[in-house]
Design a protein around this motif. Sequence first.
Motif, mmCIF file in Angstrom:
data_model
loop_
_atom_site.group_PDB
_atom_site.id
_atom_site.type_symbol
_atom_site.label_atom_id
_atom_site.label_comp_id
_atom_site.label_asym_id
_atom_site.label_seq_id
_atom_site.Cartn_x
_atom_site.Cartn_y
_atom_site.Cartn_z
ATOM 1 N N THR A 1 0.850 -1.184 0.000
ATOM 2 C CA THR A 1 0.000 0.000 0.000
ATOM 3 C C THR A 1 0.889 1.237 0.000
ATOM 4 N N LEU A 2 0.510 2.215 -0.785
ATOM 5 C CA LEU A 2 1.242 3.474 -0.864
ATOM 6 C C LEU A 2 0.288 4.605 -0.490
ATOM 7 N N CYS A 3 0.459 5.128 0.711
ATOM 8 C CA CYS A 3 -0.396 6.222 1.221
ATOM 9 C C CYS A 3 -1.863 5.806 1.258
ATOM 10 N N ALA A 4 -2.128 4.510 1.383
ATOM 11 C CA ALA A 4 -3.507 4.017 1.348
ATOM 12 C C ALA A 4 -3.726 3.016 2.475
ATOM 13 N N PRO A 5 -4.248 3.443 3.611
ATOM 14 C CA PRO A 5 -4.480 2.522 4.730
ATOM 15 C C PRO A 5 -5.569 1.508 4.411
ATOM 16 N N VAL A 6 -5.415 0.293 4.924
ATOM 17 C CA VAL A 6 -6.437 -0.742 4.785
ATOM 18 C C VAL A 6 -7.006 -1.038 6.165
ATOM 19 N N ASP A 7 -8.185 -1.659 6.211
ATOM 20 C CA ASP A 7 -8.807 -1.907 7.508
ATOM 21 C C ASP A 7 -8.068 -3.016 8.259
ATOM 22 N N ALA A 8 -8.371 -3.123 9.534
ATOM 23 C CA ALA A 8 -7.649 -4.045 10.415
ATOM 24 C C ALA A 8 -7.795 -5.493 9.974
ATOM 25 N N ASP A 9 -8.960 -5.860 9.439
ATOM 26 C CA ASP A 9 -9.187 -7.237 9.019
ATOM 27 C C ASP A 9 -8.262 -7.612 7.855
ATOM 28 N N ALA B 1 -5.388 -6.083 7.085
ATOM 29 C CA ALA B 1 -4.015 -6.056 7.590
ATOM 30 C C ALA B 1 -3.697 -7.329 8.350
ATOM 31 N N SER B 2 -4.656 -7.798 9.156
ATOM 32 C CA SER B 2 -4.432 -9.022 9.930
ATOM 33 C C SER B 2 -4.304 -10.231 9.012
ATOM 34 N N ARG B 3 -5.155 -10.297 8.011
ATOM 35 C CA ARG B 3 -5.108 -11.433 7.088
ATOM 36 C C ARG B 3 -3.831 -11.436 6.263
ATOM 37 N N ALA B 4 -3.373 -10.254 5.853
ATOM 38 C CA ALA B 4 -2.149 -10.174 5.048
ATOM 39 C C ALA B 4 -0.916 -10.476 5.881
ATOM 40 N N GLY B 5 -0.933 -10.090 7.155
ATOM 41 C CA GLY B 5 0.193 -10.370 8.042
ATOM 42 C C GLY B 5 1.496 -9.794 7.538
ATOM 43 N N SER B 6 2.520 -10.638 7.513
ATOM 44 C CA SER B 6 3.840 -10.192 7.059
ATOM 45 C C SER B 6 3.883 -9.955 5.557
ATOM 46 N N GLY B 7 2.801 -10.339 4.859
ATOM 47 C CA GLY B 7 2.747 -10.105 3.415
ATOM 48 C C GLY B 7 2.298 -8.709 3.049
ATOM 49 N N LEU B 8 2.111 -7.846 4.063
ATOM 50 C CA LEU B 8 1.698 -6.475 3.822
ATOM 51 C C LEU B 8 2.861 -5.516 4.033
ATOM 52 N N THR B 9 3.152 -4.713 3.008
ATOM 53 C CA THR B 9 4.146 -3.642 3.114
ATOM 54 C C THR B 9 3.418 -2.315 2.946
ATOM 55 N N ALA B 10 3.534 -1.443 3.944
ATOM 56 C CA ALA B 10 2.829 -0.159 3.909
ATOM 57 C C ALA B 10 3.822 0.983 3.798
#
Length: 266
Positions: free
Chosen positions: A45-53, A55-64
């Motif tokens: 994500t680039l300057c685009a927050p995602v909801d907690a659900d 983020a939790s599902r993506a885990g370490s696969g999420l780069t913000a």
Amino acid sequence: MLPTMRDRPAPRLHEGLLAGSADHRRTAISTWARSALDRSEKLLTLCAPVDADIASRAGSGLTALTPDDLHTTAAPVKLLQRALPDGDHGLGILICADAVIAATSRETHEEIETALARLCRDHPVSVLCVYDRNGDRDGAGIEHLDLAVARHPDGLEEQRLALRRTAHTLYVNGEIDMSNLDAFATALRALTDTPSPTVRIDLNDVTFLTAAGARTLIRDTAPYRDRGADVEIHATPHITRILQLLDIHRLPQLHLSCRGVPAKTM
């Protein structure tokens, strides 16, 4: 047996969203992110927050990446390239155009859009660029509508209208009304900004067209037709009747065809 989402290849699309409200924005982003995760893609994500659900599902696969990350020594395009996954795993990139433009400039965001198109072409990458229509201030979807339309031929969606463009054809889906006439007009101008002797406008999936929409169709194809080029409009019987009431089919260089109706009976 039908394939599951995980069995399906990544779409490799560079799509845009014109968010008309906070709820529309949140729902569309969540739906897109869930689809990316269903395909086992990592998320950037680039300057685009995602909801907690999400983020939790993506885990370490999420780069913000935040606006502050855009002011490091590395160019924004380099930051995106560094996130490319190894092997066959795909990458979903979610970008908030308003925040990027506010933190940098329109020119920088254009460079990012160009890089994203290249990444989608050369790698298993899918992209959603979000432009806000409304807000306390004019959003990127208002100030930079030309950029949103021109850079997302794979698909640009708003609340009631979806646009997709190939080299010589504009596909329109949904309702054309006063709320999205600007997007429709911009897409028409982008389509007809070509040396091609013919372009095609496919309205077969349009369910509602205002008279103002029909007049926009006439006005924004006129410069192209004045050069002697042809515009083909394909529509359903209902939309065809609306266009015929305005005698659009009698205009020079404009050809109207109705699904299921022979051209000679028009």
